[in-house]
Design an enzyme around this catalytic site. Structure first.
Site, PDB file in Angstrom:
ATOM      1  N   GLU A  47       0.858  -1.180   0.000  1.00  0.00           N
ATOM      2  CA  GLU A  47       0.000   0.000   0.000  1.00  0.00           C
ATOM      3  C   GLU A  47       0.894   1.229   0.000  1.00  0.00           C
ATOM      4  OE1 GLU A  47      -2.885   0.046   3.156  1.00  0.00           O
ATOM      5  OE2 GLU A  47      -3.225  -2.094   2.905  1.00  0.00           O
ATOM      6  N   ASP A  58      -4.977   8.528  10.383  1.00  0.00           N
ATOM      7  CA  ASP A  58      -3.573   8.193  10.625  1.00  0.00           C
ATOM      8  C   ASP A  58      -3.109   8.641  12.000  1.00  0.00           C
ATOM      9  OD1 ASP A  58      -3.477   7.203   8.052  1.00  0.00           O
ATOM     10  OD2 ASP A  58      -2.826   9.097   7.193  1.00  0.00           O
TER      11      ASP A  58
END
Length: 260
Positions: A47, A58
């Site tokens: 990824e 995140d």
């Protein structure tokens, strides 16, 4: 038409290792060398993060890598430029992960066409709602042979998981706990009730577990409940270590696979 991602899940149903890193980190031109080194070390799927200034899902480690990558000059056009000849060097499944805003600024259709041209297999956009994807973008994604990957969490209702499964054509990304990436407590990976519940649903797509996977133990736990696991923050930290990129990647992947 089947893409590399879909083929991978036909060929390998268990113990699949996917690694996430941020494009343009630690250095602007590290993107392709990292991809090739990960493949050399037996990673099955990669990824590639498209850095964004406001990354909601995140944790601090990936946010920090995003900030540095943006400072290094990473953009979507720059990433496409770097990946231009990638399929002459590797056939590993590649998934781009990022946020909707920069993709919309680039132009969704143009973005998808460019992905197909380069040989990208899947896209993860955590802030693109399922209904909006189905209504506005699904045809564009499928026309460009791109798998759209959706995230589910312990709080996602069964009906919603089934709906996501019905509109997916690669894998379902199971977030191990309802937090941001980069958590290192084992609690999330030991969330067996949630994992077993999803497994019992008999989804048509395989599931991969992400968030909180950071060593051999947590990787093995995740693989007990799904087809494999995704490692992000722990790998980003490994890239920051002193020493060569090659050695850091090699020793990190060996530690996850528990190889001497």
């Amino acid at each position: 038409m089947e893409n590399r991602l879909q083929r991978l899940f036909v060929e390998k149903q268990q113990g699949l290792l996917s690694v996430y890193f941020t494009a343009g980190f630690p250095n602007l031109n590290d993107t392709v060398p990292i991809i090739l080194e990960l493949e050399r070390n037996g990673v099955e799927m990669i990824e590639v993060g498209m850095p964004f200034s406001d990354p909601l899902a995140d944790g601090p480690t990936i946010q920090h890598s995003s900030e540095l990558a943006l400072r290094n000059g990473m953009t979507i056009p720059k990433l496409f430029e770097q990946l231009k000849g990638i399929r002459e060097q590797t056939q590993i499944p590649l998934v781009l992960m990022g946020y909707l805003n920069p993709v919309m600024q680039y132009g969704v259709e143009r973005f998808c066409q460019k992905c197909q041209e380069i040989g990208i297999d899947g896209i993860i956009l955590p802030d693109l709602p399922l209904a909006e994807y189905v209504e506005e973008y699904k045809e564009i994604f499928e026309a460009n042979c791109l798998s759209k990957v959706f995230l589910v969490t312990p709080q996602t209702p069964e009906q919603r998981i089934r709906e996501i499964d019905s509109h997916s054509n690669a894998f379902v990304y199971m977030v191990s706990s309802a937090s941001t990436t980069g958590g290192t407590n084992n609690k999330g990976v030991e969330n067996t009730e949630y994992f077993q519940r999803v497994k019992a649903m008999g989804l048509k797509n395989p599931a991969i577990i992400g968030f909180g996977i950071h060593n051999n133990e947590t990787f093995a736990q995740a693989c007990n409940h799904a087809s494999g696991a995704i490692i992000g923050s722990a790998f980003i930290k490994a890239l920051e270590k002193e020493g060569s990129l090659t050695e850091n990647i090699q020793s990190f992947i060996q530690s996850i696979r528990n190889q001497p």
